[in-house]
Design a protein around this motif. Structure first.
Motif, PDB file in Angstrom:
ATOM      1  N   LEU A   1       0.829  -1.200   0.000  1.00 41.88           N
ATOM      2  CA  LEU A   1       0.000   0.000   0.000  1.00 41.88           C
ATOM      3  C   LEU A   1       0.866   1.255   0.000  1.00 41.88           C
ATOM      4  O   LEU A   1       1.783   1.397   0.805  1.00 41.88           O
ATOM      5  N   GLY A   2       0.563   2.154  -0.919  1.00 42.83           N
ATOM      6  CA  GLY A   2       1.311   3.400  -1.007  1.00 42.83           C
ATOM      7  C   GLY A   2       2.557   3.314  -1.856  1.00 42.83           C
ATOM      8  O   GLY A   2       3.203   4.330  -2.102  1.00 42.83           O
TER       9      GLY A   2
ATOM     10  N   PRO B   1       0.435   2.267  -7.670  1.00 41.07           N
ATOM     11  CA  PRO B   1      -0.827   2.975  -7.887  1.00 41.07           C
ATOM     12  C   PRO B   1      -1.999   2.246  -7.240  1.00 41.07           C
ATOM     13  O   PRO B   1      -2.075   1.013  -7.266  1.00 41.07           O
ATOM     14  N   LYS B   2      -2.910   2.991  -6.674  1.00 40.32           N
ATOM     15  CA  LYS B   2      -4.016   2.413  -5.914  1.00 40.32           C
ATOM     16  C   LYS B   2      -4.852   1.427  -6.724  1.00 40.32           C
ATOM     17  O   LYS B   2      -5.201   0.350  -6.210  1.00 40.32           O
TER      18      LYS B   2
ATOM     19  N   PHE C   1      -2.987  -1.781  -6.822  1.00 38.11           N
ATOM     20  CA  PHE C   1      -3.034  -2.368  -5.477  1.00 38.11           C
ATOM     21  C   PHE C   1      -4.372  -3.061  -5.249  1.00 38.11           C
ATOM     22  O   PHE C   1      -4.431  -4.174  -4.709  1.00 38.11           O
ATOM     23  N   ASN C   2      -5.458  -2.411  -5.664  1.00 34.41           N
ATOM     24  CA  ASN C   2      -6.787  -2.997  -5.482  1.00 34.41           C
ATOM     25  C   ASN C   2      -6.949  -4.291  -6.275  1.00 34.41           C
ATOM     26  O   ASN C   2      -7.607  -5.237  -5.825  1.00 34.41           O
TER      27      ASN C   2
ATOM     28  N   GLN D   1     -11.345  -1.651 -11.808  1.00 38.61           N
ATOM     29  CA  GLN D   1     -10.297  -0.637 -11.656  1.00 38.61           C
ATOM     30  C   GLN D   1      -9.937   0.026 -12.984  1.00 38.61           C
ATOM     31  O   GLN D   1      -9.080   0.898 -13.014  1.00 38.61           O
TER      32      GLN D   1
ATOM     33  N   LYS E   1     -11.058   6.478 -12.666  1.00 40.59           N
ATOM     34  CA  LYS E   1      -9.890   6.180 -11.836  1.00 40.59           C
ATOM     35  C   LYS E   1      -8.587   6.537 -12.541  1.00 40.59           C
ATOM     36  O   LYS E   1      -7.509   6.200 -12.065  1.00 40.59           O
TER      37      LYS E   1
ATOM     38  N   GLU F   1      -5.925   8.163 -10.505  1.00 44.41           N
ATOM     39  CA  GLU F   1      -5.287   7.320  -9.488  1.00 44.41           C
ATOM     40  C   GLU F   1      -4.154   6.487 -10.084  1.00 44.41           C
ATOM     41  O   GLU F   1      -3.196   6.151  -9.391  1.00 44.41           O
ATOM     42  N   TRP F   2      -4.272   6.132 -11.365  1.00 38.48           N
ATOM     43  CA  TRP F   2      -3.209   5.368 -12.003  1.00 38.48           C
ATOM     44  C   TRP F   2      -1.946   6.207 -12.163  1.00 38.48           C
ATOM     45  O   TRP F   2      -0.826   5.687 -12.098  1.00 38.48           O
TER      46      TRP F   2
ATOM     47  N   THR G   1       3.387   7.621  -5.999  1.00 42.19           N
ATOM     48  CA  THR G   1       3.155   7.109  -4.656  1.00 42.19           C
ATOM     49  C   THR G   1       4.421   6.709  -3.919  1.00 42.19           C
ATOM     50  O   THR G   1       4.397   6.488  -2.729  1.00 42.19           O
TER      51      THR G   1
END
Length: 704
Positions: free
Chosen positions: A589-590, A593-594, A597-598, A634, A639, A642-643, A647
């Motif tokens: 996590l972090g 990219p979120k 991660f998801n 995703q 989103k 977010e990509w 991070t």
């Protein structure tokens, strides 16, 4: 046949050097060619490498074949241009008191003019600079004037103490009995290492040259054996005393000297390209690179180009292609020996991809050309478009012909099957998956391959069974497609294990298959889990990150194995992944990219119930749609931001740098490395593992 005065014509080498700076990792021996590092350096590492190759060959050594039968089958007596027997030299025998030193042995051969068309060189202290320094045959045999390098090697002669003979001849066969229950393998550490060493020499020769088979000789003090290698196995003669009966070894060398290229095992369907053909290829590759195919090599006049014949079974015609040395290659001796080439289609006037392999030729293994036709008829998307291809006429292995009861001298063997040489061209070409330009593109490419896999399973009833990072490529539009269907299975057939091998690439095989290799059938759930491992592996290895001890964690999850003697198992690292004990959510996590991660977390949670003892008995294996929905959730345009988010905080490290650098297509051609960009920075000089790990389209059948 070549007359005695005619030297052997030059045959084109593959021009592929073995890596000279490899290091040992934890991938199990049978999977090493498709794992992290197939070859090692240093004395201790060399022993590991030799053991790996010996285990990989397993019981594919067929013997002890009577020498007379060996000569009759493989080494015909020489004839001149008129078909008449070539006159033998007056003195062909070795003196019984000849020294066993390399120099004196060579001197005796030259003195008796046994091999006037060949040059014998003492190489027990020297090695080919393009290959691992441990590959030093005691005697290298090449054409006169040639350097003793693997791409020019005609014959290898190795010396070993008789006590360390790699093989053990059983007692003479009695009438009505055979050796089928006897082992031909000498059971000692030194014998195992020696089997691996001579196997490494054969593998180097097959990698550096275009070959169907090859010969070698092992001297064991006063004794000797002659070997013939092909992709199915290795036929080995009985041990004979070359001092008491020196004419036997002399006869082999005399006959070998007069064999033509085909008889020595060269693949004559590959020839040097003419200057005109080379010019067409250079211009075609240059034009394709200008159109965006930057992964293609830059061809120049000093690069050796080959002309490949592809037999189009559908049209019953020969097609020809011109290209450089393989950018995908195989380091194993036995098995499919897959090589991949970018090439110029002379008739079609376009750049294509050539796949060259020795397919397992059994009734229950479909031809890959037939599989691609079936996929196309079923309307399966995101797979490569087949151009033409088929089996090369007359090119099949012969080792398997000598394991039947018709040959009572043959000891027990396993996994010796007929292999047939197949070459195909594909109109769809792409870049290796590790060349992804962003994390989102990586996920899209894997999703596209997942789409191909799902449609093949539902529409064509085909299960791929070898999902790996190397079998997913990125096309010129930035989309992915799934390749290498030669190990697939028709799921409409009755379930069960067809043969005694397990298919797959170790790093991406499901935990369940690694934990229970002898009993677990390969199902669609195992393939779907492989997509999870492909994504996680590529993310943690080829993205910059500040995740601590990541290199060790990657080895634990993807490379670790247990050698239980009769069977190789693994999967504990992947169990820890699904149980959040390694590469856990908190660590990722972090750092990526979120949305990615998801996806990883969604896949982890989807498969985790299969591996908790509380839920394993009642857990329902995920379906293709279950996995695809996780990706699709995703991929929404909302989103997008977010990509692209940065991070990674703090100094970034590139895990791939911990592995020896690779020479990719561009490096092979011009000595420069390409650069790829991720969401948060450049991949420094695109460091990576060797081709066999990155482009895993060449996993071998796995022995059990």
């Amino acid at each position: 046949m070549l007359p005695v005065s005619t030297p052997l014509q030059s045959t084109p080498p593959r021009g592929i050097p073995l890596a000279s700076d490899a290091s040992v990792h934890s991938t199990p021996p049978q999977f090493k060619n498709a794992g992290v590092e197939p070859f090692a350096t240093g004395k201790d590492e060399a022993k590991v490498t030799h053991r790996r190759l010996a285990v990989e060959m397993g019981s594919r050594f067929i013997g002890p074949m009577p020498v007379s039968s060996f000569f009759d089958e493989f080494v015909p007596p020489p004839k001149d241009a008129n078909g008449k027997p070539v006159k033998k030299p007056t003195s062909r025998k070795f003196p019984q008191k000849a020294s066993l030193s390399e120099a004196s042995f060579i001197a005796e051969i030259e003195k008796r003019k046994l091999c006037p068309n060949l040059q014998f060189l003492d190489t027990h202290t020297t090695s080919d600079p393009l290959h691992p320094k441990e590959l030093k045959p005691d005697i290298s045999v090449v054409a006169p004037g040639q350097d003793p390098v693997w791409r020019k090697m005609e014959l290898v002669i190795e010396r070993k103490p008789r006590a360390h003979d790699p093989f053990a001849d059983p007692s003479p066969v009695k009438d009505g009995e055979g050796n089928r229950k006897n082992s031909f393998l000498h059971n000692s550490d030194n014998a195992l290492a020696n089997r691996g060493q001579i196997s490494s020499y054969a593998a180097a020769q097959f990698q550096a040259q275009f070959r169907e088979w090859a010969f070698s000789v092992v001297l064991l003090d006063d004794y000797a054996r002659i070997l013939r290698w092909d992709r199915a196995g290795t036929v080995v003669t009985e041990r004979f005393n070359w001092r008491e009966d020196p004419d036997t070894l002399a006869e082999f060398l005399w006959r070998f000297n007069h064999l033509d290229a085909k008889q020595r095992g060269y693949d004559v369907t590959v020839t040097p390209a003419t200057s005109g053909e080379a010019m067409l290829a250079m211009e075609g590759f240059a034009a394709a690179r200008k159109k965006g195919k930057k992964y293609l090599p830059i061809l120049t006049e000093d690069i050796e180009l080959h002309k490949f014949m592809v037999y189009d079974e559908k049209a019953s015609t020969e097609r020809f292609f011109v290209g450089p040395s393989a950018h995908v290659y195989n380091r194993s001796m036995a098995g499919r020996g897959t090589f991949g080439y970018y090439a110029w289609d002379i008739d079609g006037e376009r750049v294509v991809y050539l796949k060259d392999s020795w397919r397992i030729d059994t009734e229950d293994m479909a031809k890959e050309t037939d599989i691609y036709e079936k996929l196309e008829k079923a309307g399966v998307h995101r797979v490569a478009k087949l151009g033409c291809g088929g089996d090369l006429p007359g090119q099949s292995t012969r080792s398997q012909d000598f394991i039947s009861e018709e040959h009572p001298w043959a000891c027990m063997t396993s996994n010796v099957y007929r292999h047939t040489h197949c070459r195909m061209s594909f109109l769809t070409i792409g870049a290796p998956l590790q060349r992804f330009s962003s994390t989102r593109q990586l996920c899209v490419a894997i999703y596209d391959a997942l789409t191909a896999h799902s449609e093949a399973y539902t529409k064509a009833k085909i299960l791929h069974r070898d999902v790996s990072a190397g079998n997913i490529l990125i096309d010129e539009d930035g989309r992915g497609f799934l390749i290498d269907w030669d190990l697939c299975r028709d799921v409409s057939l009755p379930p069960g294990r067809r043969r005694q091998w397990r298919t797959g690439t170790w790093q991406f095989i499901s935990a369940a298959l690694l934990l229970e290799p002898q009993s677990k059938p390969h199902t669609v759930s195992d393939d779907l889990e492989s997509f999870c491992h492909v994504l996680t592996y590529m993310i943690v290895k080829y993205r910059p990150t500040n995740y601590r001890n990541l290199h060790r964690k990657i080895k634990l999850v993807y490379d670790d194995y247990n050698d239980e003697g009769a069977v190789i198992t693994g999967g504990e690292g992947k169990l820890s992944f699904f149980r959040e004990a390694t590469l856990d959510a908190g660590g990722l996590l972090g750092k990526i990219p979120k949305p990615c991660f998801n996806i990883i977390q969604g896949l982890r949670q989807l498969f985790a119930p299969l591996y908790y003892w509380e839920t394993a008995a009642t857990a329902v294996p995920p379906s293709p749609s279950d996995v695809m929905k996780i990706f699709e959730a995703q991929m929404d345009s909302s989103k997008r931001g977010e990509w692209d988010a940065t991070t990674c905080k703090g100094p970034a490290v590139y895990v791939a740098e911990a592995y020896p650098p690779d020479t990719d297509a561009a490096t092979n051609a011009n000595g420069k490395r390409s650069r790829a960009r991720d969401d948060i920075g450049p991949l420094s000089n695109h460091p990576s593992t060797r081709v066999s790990a990155l482009r895993q389209s060449t996993p071998e059948e796995v022995l059990e």
